[in-house]
Design a protein around this motif. Structure first.
Motif, PDB file in Angstrom:
ATOM      1  N   LYS A  60      41.166  41.496  40.110  1.00  0.00           N
ATOM      2  CA  LYS A  60      40.776  40.207  40.576  1.00  0.00           C
ATOM      3  C   LYS A  60      39.270  40.037  40.611  1.00  0.00           C
ATOM      4  O   LYS A  60      38.696  39.123  40.079  1.00  0.00           O
ATOM      5  CB  LYS A  60      41.530  39.718  41.648  1.00  0.00           C
ATOM      6  N   VAL A  72      36.084  29.316  38.698  1.00  0.00           N
ATOM      7  CA  VAL A  72      37.401  28.910  39.268  1.00  0.00           C
ATOM      8  C   VAL A  72      38.466  29.287  38.603  1.00  0.00           C
ATOM      9  O   VAL A  72      39.601  29.517  38.762  1.00  0.00           O
ATOM     10  CB  VAL A  72      37.170  27.206  39.769  1.00  0.00           C
ATOM     11  N   SER A  73      38.325  28.874  37.234  1.00  0.00           N
ATOM     12  CA  SER A  73      39.328  29.242  36.221  1.00  0.00           C
ATOM     13  C   SER A  73      39.818  30.780  35.984  1.00  0.00           C
ATOM     14  O   SER A  73      40.937  31.053  35.967  1.00  0.00           O
ATOM     15  CB  SER A  73      38.763  28.952  34.674  1.00  0.00           C
ATOM     16  N   SER A  74      38.703  31.575  36.123  1.00  0.00           N
ATOM     17  CA  SER A  74      39.156  33.202  36.170  1.00  0.00           C
ATOM     18  C   SER A  74      39.783  33.383  37.493  1.00  0.00           C
ATOM     19  O   SER A  74      40.731  34.346  37.538  1.00  0.00           O
ATOM     20  CB  SER A  74      37.598  33.832  35.892  1.00  0.00           C
ATOM     21  N   ILE A  75      39.324  32.541  38.522  1.00  0.00           N
ATOM     22  CA  ILE A  75      40.413  32.865  39.989  1.00  0.00           C
ATOM     23  C   ILE A  75      41.610  32.805  39.566  1.00  0.00           C
ATOM     24  O   ILE A  75      42.565  33.284  39.913  1.00  0.00           O
ATOM     25  CB  ILE A  75      39.739  32.282  41.119  1.00  0.00           C
ATOM     26  N   ILE A  76      42.098  31.465  39.017  1.00  0.00           N
ATOM     27  CA  ILE A  76      43.286  30.800  38.789  1.00  0.00           C
ATOM     28  C   ILE A  76      44.079  31.909  37.804  1.00  0.00           C
ATOM     29  O   ILE A  76      45.376  32.209  38.083  1.00  0.00           O
ATOM     30  CB  ILE A  76      43.133  29.372  38.338  1.00  0.00           C
ATOM     31  N   ILE A  77      43.306  32.216  36.640  1.00  0.00           N
ATOM     32  CA  ILE A  77      43.951  33.128  35.676  1.00  0.00           C
ATOM     33  C   ILE A  77      44.580  34.546  36.356  1.00  0.00           C
ATOM     34  O   ILE A  77      45.370  34.872  36.235  1.00  0.00           O
ATOM     35  CB  ILE A  77      42.929  33.319  34.658  1.00  0.00           C
ATOM     36  N   SER A  78      43.424  34.954  37.203  1.00  0.00           N
ATOM     37  CA  SER A  78      43.754  36.239  37.723  1.00  0.00           C
ATOM     38  C   SER A  78      45.127  36.185  38.897  1.00  0.00           C
ATOM     39  O   SER A  78      45.624  37.209  39.101  1.00  0.00           O
ATOM     40  CB  SER A  78      42.295  36.906  38.465  1.00  0.00           C
ATOM     41  N   LEU A  79      45.148  35.012  39.412  1.00  0.00           N
ATOM     42  CA  LEU A  79      46.295  34.669  40.213  1.00  0.00           C
ATOM     43  C   LEU A  79      47.628  34.526  39.582  1.00  0.00           C
ATOM     44  O   LEU A  79      48.614  34.877  40.092  1.00  0.00           O
ATOM     45  CB  LEU A  79      45.962  33.517  41.157  1.00  0.00           C
ATOM     46  N   ILE A  80      47.493  33.938  38.390  1.00  0.00           N
ATOM     47  CA  ILE A  80      48.739  33.652  37.493  1.00  0.00           C
ATOM     48  C   ILE A  80      49.243  34.930  36.759  1.00  0.00           C
ATOM     49  O   ILE A  80      50.517  35.147  36.751  1.00  0.00           O
ATOM     50  CB  ILE A  80      48.293  32.759  36.589  1.00  0.00           C
TER      51      ILE A  80
END
Length: 320
Positions: free
Chosen positions: A292, A35-43
């Protein structure tokens, strides 16, 4: 050997059992990291790439081609057009102050249809106001070359690969087209300047030949006037033929120079056509960065193995 295999089987089974016993921890840890990697890739700010491939014209009837133009402009001696180091030529060009300066102070259109100076897009709005215009230009030039523009020359295929990266797909395409346009403009200016200099020298030679031709014609007229019995004298006839031959040679030189000047004028009037675009830049549909899916998959796999490693360390497997 059998003891080693049995020990290995026991270790694998132990690790498997440990993972099953702590499956909740493994899944939670992996899920949190995923989940953290998803958030980071979106940011992470997206970056779009546009690519083009061009074939430079190395030579033609009127000039030594791109290589000759650029090595004269950049002040480097790289040999003849056949053995010229084009990789160094293009590297010097796309890093030259004049070329990049022209691009930075051109307007590009964004997705809203607004025309904005490229240098304003390159420089950070919160940059120090105490910097001079020269310092800002140097900073923008360095940033543009290092972060947004990439140029590579394939000496085997004689092709130039240009890549432009930017945070907006419309701007990436428009900046790329601007680079190609300015490249063509830059080469055209060099070509025209070289042709004009060449014509200047040719005109000087033409005037000199014209004066020599007039002197020879006057000399011939005087020779005929003074020697009225030329036909009766083999010696005088020979002298006259020598004069006429010199006049004929000068006339040929005069016509040749005139023709070369006219050809150069035609070359000046031709439209810009210094290279052929084999692959034109197109609007990128997806960002080239961040990847992503790649980030999420790699992060999830790493989290899974790290969670197992943490379990092994906590249980003291590495101390046994």
């Amino acid at each position: 050997m059998n003891d080693f295999i049995e020990t290995r089987e026991i270790n694998i089974k132990s690790i498997y059992n440990l993972m099953v016993e702590n499956l909740s921890f493994v899944l939670k840890f992996t899920f949190i990291v995923a989940v953290s990697s998803i958030i980071i890739s979106l940011i992470l700010p997206p970056k779009y790439e546009t690519n083009s491939v061009i074939l430079p014209y190395k030579g033609n009837q009127q000039s030594a081609g791109i290589g000759g133009l650029l090595q004269n402009s950049l002040g480097v001696n790289l040999g003849t057009s056949e053995g010229m180091n084009y990789e160094r030529i293009f590297d010097d060009l796309f890093n030259s102050n004049d070329f990049i300066q022209n691009i930075l102070y051109e307007y590009v259109e964004n997705k809203d249809g607004e025309n904005i100076l490229l240098i304003d897009l390159i420089l950070d709005k919160d940059i120090d106001d105490t910097l001079t215009k020269t310092q800002l230009s140097l900073l923008a030039k360095s940033s543009f070359i290092n972060n947004y523009l990439s140029v590579n020359y394939d000496s085997y295929k004689s092709l130039v690969y240009i890549r432009v990266s930017f945070h907006d797909e419309i701007l990436a395409l428009n900046i790329h087209n601007l680079v190609l346009e300015e490249f063509d403009n830059y080469l055209s200016v060099l070509k025209n300047t070289k042709i004009e200099q060449k014509n200047l020298k040719l005109n000087q030679k033409l005037k000199a030949v014209d004066l020599e031709l007039k002197d020879l014609e006057i000399k011939k007229e005087n020779f005929i006037t003074v020697n009225k019995n030329i036909i009766d004298s083999p010696f005088l006839t020979k002298e006259l033929r020598v004069l006429e031959r010199e006049i004929s040679v000068k006339e040929s030189i005069f016509l040749s120079l005139s023709s070369q000047i006219e050809l150069n004028k035609v070359d000046l009037s031709l439209e810009k056509n210094n290279f052929r675009i084999l692959n034109s830049p197109v609007l990128p549909l997806n960002p080239s960065f961040p990847k992503k899916k790649f980030i999420v998959i790699i992060s999830t796999l790493m989290a899974f193995f790290i969670s197992i490693l943490l379990l092994l360390i906590r249980k003291g497997y590495y101390h046994e």
